[in-house]
Design a protein around this motif. Structure first.
Motif, short mmCIF file in Angstrom:
data_model
loop_
_atom_site.label_atom_id
_atom_site.label_comp_id
_atom_site.label_asym_id
_atom_site.label_seq_id
_atom_site.Cartn_x
_atom_site.Cartn_y
_atom_site.Cartn_z
N PRO A 715 0.83 -1.21 0.00
CA PRO A 715 0.00 0.00 0.00
C PRO A 715 0.87 1.26 0.00
O PRO A 715 1.71 1.45 0.88
N GLU A 716 0.65 2.12 -0.99
CA GLU A 716 1.46 3.33 -1.12
C GLU A 716 0.57 4.54 -1.37
O GLU A 716 -0.48 4.44 -2.03
N TYR A 717 1.00 5.68 -0.83
CA TYR A 717 0.31 6.93 -1.10
C TYR A 717 0.60 7.37 -2.53
O TYR A 717 1.74 7.26 -3.01
N ASP A 718 -0.42 7.90 -3.20
CA ASP A 718 -0.22 8.45 -4.53
C ASP A 718 0.52 9.78 -4.43
O ASP A 718 0.56 10.42 -3.37
N ASP A 719 1.07 10.21 -5.56
CA ASP A 719 1.72 11.51 -5.61
C ASP A 719 0.71 12.60 -5.25
O ASP A 719 -0.46 12.55 -5.66
N GLY A 720 1.18 13.57 -4.50
CA GLY A 720 0.32 14.68 -4.13
C GLY A 720 -0.35 14.55 -2.77
O GLY A 720 -0.94 15.51 -2.28
N VAL A 721 -0.26 13.38 -2.12
CA VAL A 721 -0.82 13.24 -0.78
C VAL A 721 0.05 14.02 0.20
O VAL A 721 1.28 13.86 0.22
N GLU A 722 -0.58 14.85 0.99
CA GLU A 722 0.16 15.71 1.91
C GLU A 722 -0.10 15.33 3.36
O GLU A 722 -1.26 15.21 3.76
#
Length: 867
Positions: A715-722
C-alpha cells in the motif's frame, strides 16, 4: 456427547488463518481428507471452499486449544490482518485488513467493521472484548459495503457466539498460568421446553497480573478505582453470554442473544520518546530523538534547536537516561533499561452490551424471510497513562516568572517550576444504538438472491480528559502540591483531584490548570442510517454463476459541540467552538460484481470488483476550514482460487488483489497549531495497493499435518498526498513559533508523502504450524502443535522514518483428552521470548511517541470437564 477425538483432529490441522476440520475414523486408519468448513459471512451457511471471498475463520476448538484470549491472537495468525491495541490496551485499537490502515487512530469509525451475531459494533473499545463463548470468528477480507453496509470499508470481523443446543450439555473449565493468570468458565445449554424452547448460559471470569515488571518504585500503590498494579499488561474481565431459541414449527425460529463484557485492563508496558517540540513548549529539557534537527521558537521567545523525530527501528525499551536525578535509571531483570509507568495509569475500562432478536421464517423451500433487531450499549474509559517522558520527575511547567537584578544593570528572568504527571484520556465515550434489518431471500435452479431494508440510530457521546497530577514519586523539586512520595499515588487520575497548576500566576500554566479534569472536546453525535440492498445471482450452467450485489445508503449525521479543546463551554464568548451544531447527509451506492466458476469438485475460481465507502463526518475544532470531512471510497479488484489436491489431503487457497483508494481520511494538523486543538481528520488524497494471500494445509499421514500462510501487500500513497501534520511538527526546518496564527500556517517542511508506504501496515506476513496427533492409551487422544507467526516492520507515520521492526512469535501447546469428559491443555505463548514493539501512538504536535512493547512469554494449563 462431546467427541474430543474429532475436534482434536480438527485443531491438529487447523491453519492459523483458516482452520479446518479433519475427518478420520481412528489414528490407525488413513486420513480421508479435509472436512468441509461452513461459514456465514454472506448471512447464509456456505462451504468455505465455494465462497467467492477471502475468509479466514477461527473455530472454538482453535480458540480453546491455543488459549486465544483476544483479537491480538486472531490477528497474529491471520494473513492480511493486523491489530494493535497501543498502550491503552484497545481503547484506541486499530484493525487493518490488506494494508488499508487509517492514520487517525481515535476516529469514531474504523476501516474494518466488527459485528457480534450480525449486530454492528461501532466503537473501537468494542472491538476486543474477549473470545468467551465464540463458536467462530470470521475475518472477511476486502470491502463488504454491499453486504454489511456501514463502514465495512476494508473488510469485516464477525464474532459468532455458540447457539442453544438441542440436547443437554454442561461444561466447566479452569485455567492457571504464569503471572497469576486465573480463568474460570461454566456453560449450561439444552432444552427448556422439549421440542419448543432451548437455552444457553455461559459465564466466565479472567484475571491476569501482567507480563512485564513495572520499575516504578510505587508500582504496588493502592490507588482507588482502576489502575495499574504490580506488573504491566494485566486484566480483570467478566463475561456473560445468554441465548434462547424458540422453534414453534419447522418453518419458524426465533432467537434471542445477549452478550455482556466488562473489561478492566491495565496499561501495556510503554515508554515515551520526545523531541524539540516538547522542549519548546517547556515540558522537558531532554530530546530522545535521533534525526531531523530543526529550530523552533520556544514559549519564552528564544530559538531552540534539537531533533524532532526518530529514524530507523524504534527500540523496545528506553535507550537514554531519564531526567530523574534522585532515582537513577535502573535496568530491569534482563539487563535492559527499565520501563517505568505511573501506577495511576488506566489502559481500558469498558462495558459492552449487545442484545439481538433474530427471526427466520421459511415460506417454502425456496423463499424465506429474516429479521434482525440489534441493541448495543458501550461505556469506555481511559486516562491514557502518564504521557511524560519520565513519570518519576514528571513535567516541569512554569509556575511563575520572577525578576532579579543582575550586577551591572538589567534583570534576570528566573522561572519557578511546578512538576506534575500528565494524563490524557482520548476518547472517553458512551454509545447507544438500535438497528433493524429485514431481508427476503429466494433460491431457484438458475436464479437466487434477495432484497431488504436496514435502519439504525446511534447516539454517541465522547470527550477528552487531560489531567495534571501531583507527582507519584520521591522527586520533589519545585512545587509539590503539599503531597510527596507515595501519598500522591493514592490520588486517582480520574479528574477528581485538582491540578497543582490551577493557582499558577503564569498565564500558560493557568491555561493548563484550567484544562485539568475538564471535558474538553465534549461532543454529541447523532447518526441515522437508512439502506436498501439487493442481490441477484444467475447460473447459466452448473459451473458458472454471475452475481451482483448493491446497496444504497443514506446517513443523516448530526453533531453538537459542547466544549472546545480546553473544555470551555460553547455558550461562553471566549470559547473556541465556532459552530456548536451541524447536520449533514451522506448518500452513496456500493456495488459488488462477482463471477464464480466451479472447475470441478476440487477447484473453484472467482473474480470480483467491489466498492467500499466510509462516510464522512465532523471535527470538533476551532479551525473553520476543517469542521467537516467527506467520505472516502475504494474499488478492490480480486482474483481468487480455492483448491484441493492429493485426494483431499492438500488444500491451497490464494487471492490476488488490487486496491484503488480515493479521498483518504487521514490525520492532519489544525491551522491554529495551539496545544488545545489536537489533530483532526481530513481528506488528503489517494492511495493504491496490490497484494496476494496464500493459505495452505497439508495432511502428512495419520499423525502429522502442517499449515501455512503468506501475505504480501504494497500500500502506497499516490503523488500529491500531503501529511501536513508531519510537515508542521516533524519535518519543519524553519524558525517556527509555537503558537501559529492563520497567516503563518504555511508548513515549513515538505508535506508530500507520495510513494511512501502507508503507516501501520506490514508488507509481509506469514505463519507456519506443525501438528501431531495420536491415540496414546485407552482411547485418550494426544494433540501437540508448534507454530510461528511473522510480521514485517510497520512505519509509524506516513513519513516512513520510524518503524517497529520485524517480529516472529512462536507458540506451543499440548492437549490430552479422555474419550468423553476430561481435557487437559498445556500452552505457551511467545515461548522464545521475542521482544518487539506492539504499537506506537504518535503525538506529533509535541514530537512525542508513546511506544508500547509486546507481550512477553506466558504459560498456562487448562482443565475442562464435560458433564
Amino acid at each position: 456427547m462431546y467427541s474430543f477425538k474429532k475436534h482434536a483432529l480438527a485443531a491438529a490441522v487447523a491453519v492459523s488463518i483458516a482452520p479446518v476440520e479433519i475427518l478420520a475414523q481412528s489414528t490407525s486408519e488413513s486420513v480421508e481428507g479435509i472436512e468441509e468448513v461452513v461459514v456465514t459471512a454472506r448471512r447464509r451457511s456456505e462451504s468455505l471452499q465455494e465462497v467467492p471471498i477471502s475468509i479466514s475463520p477461527v473455530t472454538s476448538e482453535e480458540i480453546q486449544q491455543r488459549a486465544y484470549s483476544g483479537l491480538e491472537d486472531i490477528a497474529a495468525a491471520t494473513s492480511g490482518f493486523t491489530y494493535e491495541g497501543f498502550s491503552t490496551s484497545g481503547t484506541n485499537g486499530n484493525a487493518v485488513i490488506r494494508g488499508m490502515a487509517q492514520t487517525f487512530t481515535t476516529a469514531r469509525t474504523q476501516n474494518v467493521a466488527f459485528f457480534l451475531n450480525g449486530v454492528h459494533l461501532q466503537r473501537q473499545s468494542m472491538m476486543n472484548f474477549g473470545l468467551v463463548d465464540m463458536e467462530r470468528v470470521e475475518v472477511v477480507k476486502g470491502p463488504q459495503s454491499a453486504m454489511y453496509g456501514r463502514n465495512a470499508f476494508a473488510g469485516a470481523v464477525n464474532y459468532i457466539t455458540s447457539p442453544a443446543t438441542d440436547s443437554l450439555e454442561a461444561s466447566v473449565s479452569v485455567t492457571a498460568g504464569s503471572d497469576e493468570r486465573r480463568d474460570i468458565k461454566a456453560l449450561v445449554s439444552g432444552p427448556i421446553i422439549e421440542d419448543l424452547l432451548y437455552g444457553k448460559i455461559n459465564i466466565a471470569d479472567s484475571t491476569y497480573d501482567g507480563h512485564t515488571r513495572n520499575a516504578h518504585p510505587f508500582a504496588d500503590a493502592d490507588v482507588p478505582g482502576p489502575h495499574t498494579n504490580g506488573k504491566l499488561g494485566g486484566w480483570e474481565d467478566q463475561t456473560i453470554s445468554i441465548a434462547l431459541a424458540l422453534r414453534p414449527s419447522e418453518n419458524l425460529e426465533v432467537k434471542l442473544d445477549y452478550y455482556r463484557a466488562e473489561i478492566e485492563r491495565e496499561s501495556q508496558p510503554y515508554y515515551v520518546m520526545s523531541g524539540i517540540a516538547n522542549n519548546a513548549w517547556g515540558f522537558t529539557a531532554y530530546s530522545d530523538m535521533n534525526c531531523n534537527p530543526v529550530t523552533r521558537m520556544s514559549f519564552l521567545g528564544f530559538p531552540m534547536t534539537a531533533n524532532s523525530w526518530w529514524c530507523g527501528e524504534v527500540p523496545t525499551a528506553p535507550t537514554t537516561a531519564t531526567d530523574n536525578v534522585l532515582a537513577p535509571f535502573a535496568p530491569d531483570d534482563t539487563g535492559h533499561n527499565a520501563i517505568t509507568v505511573d501506577p495511576r495509569s488506566i489502559g481500558a475500562v469498558a462495558e459492552t452490551d449487545v442484545a439481538s432478536l433474530a427471526l427466520n421464517y421459511d415460506f417454502s423451500d425456496s423463499v424465506s424471510l429474516s429479521y434482525l433487531y440489534g441493541r448495543t450499549g458501550s461505556d469506555s474509559l481511559t486516562n491514557g497513562g502518564s504521557a511524560d517522558r519520565d513519570p518519576l520527575t514528571g513535567v516541569g511547567t512554569t509556575w511563575d516568572t520572577l525578576m532579579f537584578p543582575v550586577p551591572g544593570g538589567g534583570m534576570q528572568v528566573v522561572p519557578q517550576i511546578a512538576y506534575t504527571n500528565s494524563f490524557s484520556g482520548r476518547p472517553i465515550s458512551t454509545l447507544e444504538s438500535d438497528s433493524h434489518e429485514l431481508r427476503l431471500n429466494f433460491e431457484g435452479e438458475t436464479w437466487e438472491g434477495g432484497a431488504g431494508v436496514y435502519y439504525s440510530s446511534i447516539d454517541d457521546e465522547s470527550y477528552d480528559l487531560t489531567l495534571y497530577m501531583p507527582l507519584c514519586s520521591t522527586f520533589n523539586a519545585g512545587y509539590d502540591y503539599g503531597i510527596s512520595g507515595q501519598a500522591a499515588c493514592s490520588l486517582p487520575a480520574d479528574g477528581s483531584v485538582g491540578s497543582p497548576l490551577m493557582g499558577a500566576p503564569d498565564p500558560v500554566s493557568q491555561r493548563l490548570g484550567m484544562w485539568h479534569g475538564a471535558e474538553s472536546k465534549h461532543t454529541l453525535f447523532d447518526d441515522n442510517v437508512f439502506a436498501l440492498f439487493a442481490e441477484a445471482a444467475y447460473s447459466p450452467t452448473e459451473s458458472l454463476t454471475l452475481r451482483a450485489e448493491m446497496r444504497y445508503t443514506e446517513e443523516d449525521k448530526g453533531i453538537r459541540r459542547l466544549t472546545d479543546g480546553f473544555g470551555v463551554p460553547a455558550s461562553l464568548p471566549f470559547s473556541g467552538v465556532v459552530i456548536p451544531e451541524d447536520q449533514e447527509t451522506f448518500h452513496y451506492f456500493t456495488p459488488r460484481l462477482t463471477a464464480e466458476y466451479q472447475v470441478d469438485p476440487d477447484h473453484f475460481v472467482y473474480a470480483s470488483a467491489a466498492m467500499g465507502v466510509k462516510s464522512g463526518g465532523f471535527n470538533n475544532t476551532n479551525d473553520v476550514a476543517k469542521l467537516t470531512y467527506d467520505e472516502e471510497q475504494n474499488w478492490t479488484y480480486e482474483l481468487g482460487s480455492k483448491n484441493t489436491f492429493l485426494n483431499g489431503a492438500f488444500q491451497l487457497n490464494a487471492a490476488l488483489y488490487m486496491i484503488d483508494w480515493e479521498d483518504l481520511q487521514t490525520s492532519q494538523a489544525p491551522t491554529t497549531g495551539t496545544v488545545g486543538d489536537t489533530i483532526l481528520i481530513a481528506n488528503t488524497g489517494d492511495a493504491e495497493s496490490i497484494g496476494f494471500e496464500i493459505d495452505g494445509r497439508w495432511l502428512l499421514g495419520d499423525s502429522w499435518s502442517t499449515d501455512f500462510t503468506m501475505a504480501w501487500a504494497n500500500p502506497e500513497y499516490d503523488d500529491g498526498v500531503e501529511y501536513e501534520e508531519g510537515a508542521r511538527f516533524i519535518n519543519s526546518g524553519c524558525l517556527q513559533p509555537i503558537m501559529v496564527t492563520p497567516d503563518q500556517a504555511v508548513p515549513c517542511g515538505d508535506p508530500d508523502v507520495g510513494g511512501n508506504q502507508l503507516a501501520r501496515t506490514s508488507e509481509w506476513q506469514g505463519s507456519v504450524g506443525i501438528n501431531y496427533q495420536a491415540e496414546v492409551f485407552n482411547g485418550w487422544s494426544l494433540l501437540a502443535r508448534l507454530d510461528t507467526n511473522y510480521q514485517s516492520k510497520q512505519y509509524v507515520t506516513p513519513l516512513n522514518l520510524a518503524h517497529t521492526g520485524d517480529r516472529a512469535i512462536t507458540n506451543a501447546n499440548v492437549s490430552l483428552a479422555a474419550p468423553e469428559n476430561w481435557r487437559f491443555n498445556i500452552w505457551g505463548k511467545n515461548v522464545l521470548d521475542e521482544e518487539y514493539v506492539g504499537g506506537v501512538f504518535v503525538l506529533s504536535q509535541f514530537n512525542k511517541m508513546i511506544i508500547a512493547t509486546g507481550m512477553g512469554p506466558s504459560y498456562g494449563a487448562t482443565v475442562s470437564y464435560d458433564f
